[in-house]
Scaffold this motif. Sequence first.
Motif, PDB file in Angstrom:
ATOM      1  N   ASP A  90       0.822  -1.204   0.000  1.00 17.97           N
ATOM      2  CA  ASP A  90       0.000   0.000   0.000  1.00 17.97           C
ATOM      3  C   ASP A  90       0.862   1.263   0.000  1.00 17.97           C
ATOM      4  O   ASP A  90       0.411   2.333   0.395  1.00 17.97           O
ATOM      5  N   SER A  91       2.103   1.140  -0.445  1.00 22.14           N
ATOM      6  CA  SER A  91       2.980   2.306  -0.513  1.00 22.14           C
ATOM      7  C   SER A  91       2.561   3.215  -1.672  1.00 22.14           C
ATOM      8  O   SER A  91       1.810   2.807  -2.575  1.00 22.14           O
ATOM      9  N   TYR A  92       3.062   4.437  -1.661  1.00 21.23           N
ATOM     10  CA  TYR A  92       2.779   5.376  -2.751  1.00 21.23           C
ATOM     11  C   TYR A  92       3.208   4.782  -4.094  1.00 21.23           C
ATOM     12  O   TYR A  92       2.459   4.835  -5.082  1.00 21.23           O
ATOM     13  N   VAL A  93       4.378   4.196  -4.134  1.00 23.90           N
ATOM     14  CA  VAL A  93       4.910   3.662  -5.389  1.00 23.90           C
ATOM     15  C   VAL A  93       4.111   2.451  -5.854  1.00 23.90           C
ATOM     16  O   VAL A  93       3.820   2.300  -7.042  1.00 23.90           O
ATOM     17  N   TYR A 107      19.834   4.339  -2.011  1.00 21.92           N
ATOM     18  CA  TYR A 107      18.764   4.373  -3.001  1.00 21.92           C
ATOM     19  C   TYR A 107      18.068   5.733  -3.072  1.00 21.92           C
ATOM     20  O   TYR A 107      17.288   5.985  -3.989  1.00 21.92           O
ATOM     21  N   PHE A 108      18.346   6.597  -2.119  1.00 23.89           N
ATOM     22  CA  PHE A 108      17.765   7.943  -2.103  1.00 23.89           C
ATOM     23  C   PHE A 108      18.608   8.842  -3.007  1.00 23.89           C
ATOM     24  O   PHE A 108      19.562   9.484  -2.584  1.00 23.89           O
ATOM     25  N   VAL A 159       9.546  -0.473 -14.532  1.00 24.92           N
ATOM     26  CA  VAL A 159       9.494  -0.973 -13.160  1.00 24.92           C
ATOM     27  C   VAL A 159       9.810   0.178 -12.211  1.00 24.92           C
ATOM     28  O   VAL A 159      10.687   1.009 -12.469  1.00 24.92           O
ATOM     29  N   SER A 160       9.096   0.242 -11.105  1.00 27.10           N
ATOM     30  CA  SER A 160       9.214   1.368 -10.180  1.00 27.10           C
ATOM     31  C   SER A 160      10.597   1.443  -9.550  1.00 27.10           C
ATOM     32  O   SER A 160      11.285   0.430  -9.401  1.00 27.10           O
ATOM     33  N   PRO A 161      11.019   2.633  -9.140  1.00 23.14           N
ATOM     34  CA  PRO A 161      12.307   2.786  -8.459  1.00 23.14           C
ATOM     35  C   PRO A 161      12.176   2.481  -6.971  1.00 23.14           C
ATOM     36  O   PRO A 161      11.063   2.427  -6.429  1.00 23.14           O
ATOM     37  N   PRO A 162      13.304   2.294  -6.282  1.00 23.86           N
ATOM     38  CA  PRO A 162      13.255   2.282  -4.819  1.00 23.86           C
ATOM     39  C   PRO A 162      12.737   3.634  -4.328  1.00 23.86           C
ATOM     40  O   PRO A 162      13.080   4.678  -4.881  1.00 23.86           O
ATOM     41  N   ASN A 174       8.337   1.764   0.380  1.00 23.37           N
ATOM     42  CA  ASN A 174       8.341   0.457  -0.276  1.00 23.37           C
ATOM     43  C   ASN A 174       8.506  -0.681   0.721  1.00 23.37           C
ATOM     44  O   ASN A 174       7.910  -1.743   0.579  1.00 23.37           O
ATOM     45  N   ILE A 175       9.363  -0.463   1.717  1.00 18.67           N
ATOM     46  CA  ILE A 175       9.680  -1.477   2.716  1.00 18.67           C
ATOM     47  C   ILE A 175       9.214  -0.995   4.075  1.00 18.67           C
ATOM     48  O   ILE A 175       9.426   0.168   4.443  1.00 18.67           O
TER      49      ILE A 175
END
Length: 282
Positions: A201-204, A251-252, A266-269, A273-274
């Motif tokens: 359910d993350s934004y990404v 990853y930021f 494919v979405s980025p980190p 996400n985690i």
Amino acid sequence: MFKSDFSRKIISQEAVDLCPLCLSNKQLFLYKDFEGSKFVKCNSCGLVFQNPRYEISYEKEYWGKAIDPDGIERDLVMERETKIKNLYSGDIKYIEKLKGGNILDAGCGFGFFLSALSDKWNKYGLELSEYCIDYIDENYLDIKDIRSEIVENDPFDQEFFDVIYSYHVIEHVKNPVKHIESLYKMLKKGGTLVLSTPNIDSYVSNRFKGNYRLLGLPHIILFTVDTLSMLLKQGGFEIINIKFPFFKTKYFTFNNLLRLYNKKNVSPPFYGNIMTFYTRKV
């Protein structure tokens, strides 16, 4: 989290009639992911899961060289320092503040997390892959006992561990309720469970849908904060904190922020996400 060679990794597939969490038979098709796996959502509890569900091999073809969702070839056995710095560092700091004692890494892979802990811990591991167990036996003599067994079989004595660590394991299991029950049994009263998993359910995830990078063949169950909170509370755990590690990792980056605009890839980190749950057995 890696693109799969279906011919090498798939052992079997089976249809899922009931939700693995609440046993409802009401499902809503969501999408196919970037590898072609179908994902559904339980209309009753909101759990997202793969249907049909694939079973894959977790031996050398999974843990050796792999192609990640960005098309980059990686040699996973060479990533100890990267994982300790970017994935485990916050959890290591949290656990090292505790008293010490017996710790279990449930799904320990190559043993990188356990190898980074101080000697106040008696280190134990569970890992299905004989390839990984052989690596640990050759490289980390301070890890006392690594068993090739699944958590749901209650492989250690009841109330044996002061801490159990589970990093990106529960999204691979068929029966998450039994999985949590077994972790509860092995943990001492008042003991700590640290559990990390993708957040569906993350934004990404909501923006990229089937192109969410933490889908993929091995991940058969995906939780939201609410569904995992429900499972843990029903399983006898008190939630102390929930964190979403990202900003202090490699990853930021500006490039990953730019990648948020193109939903066709494919979405980025990204943040959210985690999710990592810090809990206590009550």
